[in-house]
Design an enzyme around this catalytic site. Structure first.
Site, mmCIF file in Angstrom:
data_model
loop_
_atom_site.group_PDB
_atom_site.id
_atom_site.type_symbol
_atom_site.label_atom_id
_atom_site.label_comp_id
_atom_site.label_asym_id
_atom_site.label_seq_id
_atom_site.Cartn_x
_atom_site.Cartn_y
_atom_site.Cartn_z
ATOM 1 N N HIS A 278 57.559 32.734 45.397
ATOM 2 C CA HIS A 278 58.219 33.976 44.971
ATOM 3 C C HIS A 278 57.695 35.157 45.812
ATOM 4 O O HIS A 278 58.480 35.988 46.279
ATOM 5 C CB HIS A 278 57.930 34.185 43.477
ATOM 6 C CG HIS A 278 58.450 35.457 42.884
ATOM 7 N ND1 HIS A 278 59.438 35.491 41.920
ATOM 8 C CD2 HIS A 278 58.108 36.756 43.091
ATOM 9 C CE1 HIS A 278 59.688 36.745 41.579
ATOM 10 N NE2 HIS A 278 58.884 37.545 42.279
ATOM 11 N N GLU A 279 56.363 35.189 46.007
ATOM 12 C CA GLU A 279 55.771 36.330 46.737
ATOM 13 C C GLU A 279 56.105 36.270 48.228
ATOM 14 O O GLU A 279 56.368 37.309 48.847
ATOM 15 C CB GLU A 279 54.246 36.374 46.514
ATOM 16 C CG GLU A 279 53.803 36.496 45.059
ATOM 17 C CD GLU A 279 54.459 37.635 44.300
ATOM 18 O OE1 GLU A 279 54.858 38.628 44.925
ATOM 19 O OE2 GLU A 279 54.586 37.534 43.065
ATOM 20 N N CYS B 221 60.189 39.488 37.666
ATOM 21 C CA CYS B 221 59.753 40.247 38.844
ATOM 22 C C CYS B 221 59.500 41.697 38.439
ATOM 23 O O CYS B 221 60.314 42.285 37.711
ATOM 24 C CB CYS B 221 60.826 40.174 39.930
ATOM 25 S SG CYS B 221 60.354 41.010 41.448
ATOM 26 N N HIS C 147 59.359 37.729 48.880
ATOM 27 C CA HIS C 147 59.340 39.200 48.977
ATOM 28 C C HIS C 147 59.070 39.638 50.416
ATOM 29 O O HIS C 147 59.632 40.633 50.882
ATOM 30 C CB HIS C 147 58.254 39.794 48.068
ATOM 31 C CG HIS C 147 58.686 40.010 46.644
ATOM 32 N ND1 HIS C 147 59.748 40.825 46.302
ATOM 33 C CD2 HIS C 147 58.196 39.531 45.472
ATOM 34 C CE1 HIS C 147 59.892 40.829 44.980
ATOM 35 N NE2 HIS C 147 58.959 40.046 44.448
HETATM 36 O O1 K3U Z 1 54.057 37.483 34.249
HETATM 37 C C1 K3U Z 1 55.224 37.479 34.493
HETATM 38 C C2 K3U Z 1 56.002 36.259 34.264
HETATM 39 C C3 K3U Z 1 57.368 36.227 34.249
HETATM 40 C C4 K3U Z 1 58.071 35.051 34.029
HETATM 41 C C5 K3U Z 1 57.388 33.882 33.801
HETATM 42 C C6 K3U Z 1 56.011 33.885 33.804
HETATM 43 C C7 K3U Z 1 55.307 35.053 34.025
HETATM 44 C C8 K3U Z 1 55.819 38.762 34.983
HETATM 45 S S1 K3U Z 1 56.745 38.691 36.486
HETATM 46 C C9 K3U Z 1 55.540 38.485 37.699
HETATM 47 O O2 K3U Z 1 54.393 38.450 37.438
HETATM 48 C C10 K3U Z 1 55.992 38.347 39.153
HETATM 49 C C11 K3U Z 1 55.392 39.533 39.876
HETATM 50 C C12 K3U Z 1 56.132 40.034 41.104
HETATM 51 F F1 K3U Z 1 57.382 40.360 40.824
HETATM 52 F F2 K3U Z 1 55.528 41.122 41.547
HETATM 53 F F3 K3U Z 1 56.156 39.173 42.089
HETATM 54 C C13 K3U Z 1 55.474 37.058 39.763
HETATM 55 C C14 K3U Z 1 56.098 35.807 39.287
HETATM 56 C C15 K3U Z 1 56.336 35.524 37.950
HETATM 57 C C16 K3U Z 1 56.910 34.316 37.577
HETATM 58 C C17 K3U Z 1 57.238 33.380 38.539
HETATM 59 C C18 K3U Z 1 57.009 33.649 39.858
HETATM 60 C C19 K3U Z 1 56.433 34.866 40.241
HETATM 61 ZN ZN ZN Z 2 58.890 39.647 42.466
#
Ligand code: K3U
Ligand code: ZN
Length: 159
Positions: free
Chosen positions: A145-146, A103, A149
């Site tokens: 996930h979003e 995140c 939030h």
């Molecule tokens: O690209 C990311 C990532 C992290 C873990 C696994 C795969 C990819 C960075 S974290 C990310 O992009 C969040 C963004 C946020 F926090 F703003 F919502 C989104 C996210 C990543 C992984 C799983 C679910 C959501």
């Molecule tokens: Zn997040």
């Protein structure tokens, strides 16, 4: 050029709030267009695959989902960014899957989170068009996930 915005960090009050719906009068507005462009620019700069408005200090129900293959999910689809306004999950599979999440608001922390593998989502576009769309796998994980939030929930609370 879109503005890069600061990202709220774990412990900040805004991340724990339930965000307000975008109202009908805001659809197709310049404000919403500029907001979504700035969110997308901020997400791309930070290498994210999604972002929610509360993360940039706007407590409104707007998210961006932008799946792409990455180290953890090499087979993830490469999707154009989808802007979702007032998204709602209308159906979720009983089947849950564990997967790694990170995140932009929780630096240097990753964790395994159980999410529904398939979901149906209803949302509005920037222009106010109602869309029904199904997601599975990594894109479904990002959407959940979003939307968390928007409800003041961080992935670390689901580990
Ligand atoms: O690209 C990311 C990532 C992290 C873990 C696994 C795969 C990819 C960075 S974290 C990310 O992009 C969040 C963004 C946020 F926090 F703003 F919502 C989104 C996210 C990543 C992984 C799983 C679910 C959501
Ligand atoms: Zn997040």
């Amino acid at each position: 050029m879109a503005t890069i915005l600061p990202v709220a960090q774990l412990g900040e009050e805004i991340l724990a709030l339930v965000a307000a719906p975008v109202t009908e009068s805001e659809f197709a507005s310049e404000w919403l267009e500029i907001l979504s462009q700035s969110m997308q620019a901020t997400m791309l700069l930070r290498n994210g695959v999604g972002i929610a408005a509360p993360q940039i200090y706007v407590s409104k129900r707007l998210i961006i989902v932008a799946s792409r293959p990455n180290l953890r999910y090499p087979d993830a689809p490469n999707m154009d960014a989808i802007v979702m306004i007032n998204p709602e999950i209308t159906k979720r599979s009983i089947q849950m899957v564990l997967g790694e999440e990170g995140c932009l608001s929780v630096p240097d922390e990753r964790g395994q989170v159980a999410r529904a593998d398939q979901i149906s989502v209803q949302y509005f576009t920037l222009a106010g068009e109602k869309i029904y769309q199904d997601f599975s796998g990594f894109p479904a994980r990002i959407v959940q996930h979003e939307i968390d939030h928007l409800d003041g929930i961080l992935f670390v609370e689901r580990i």
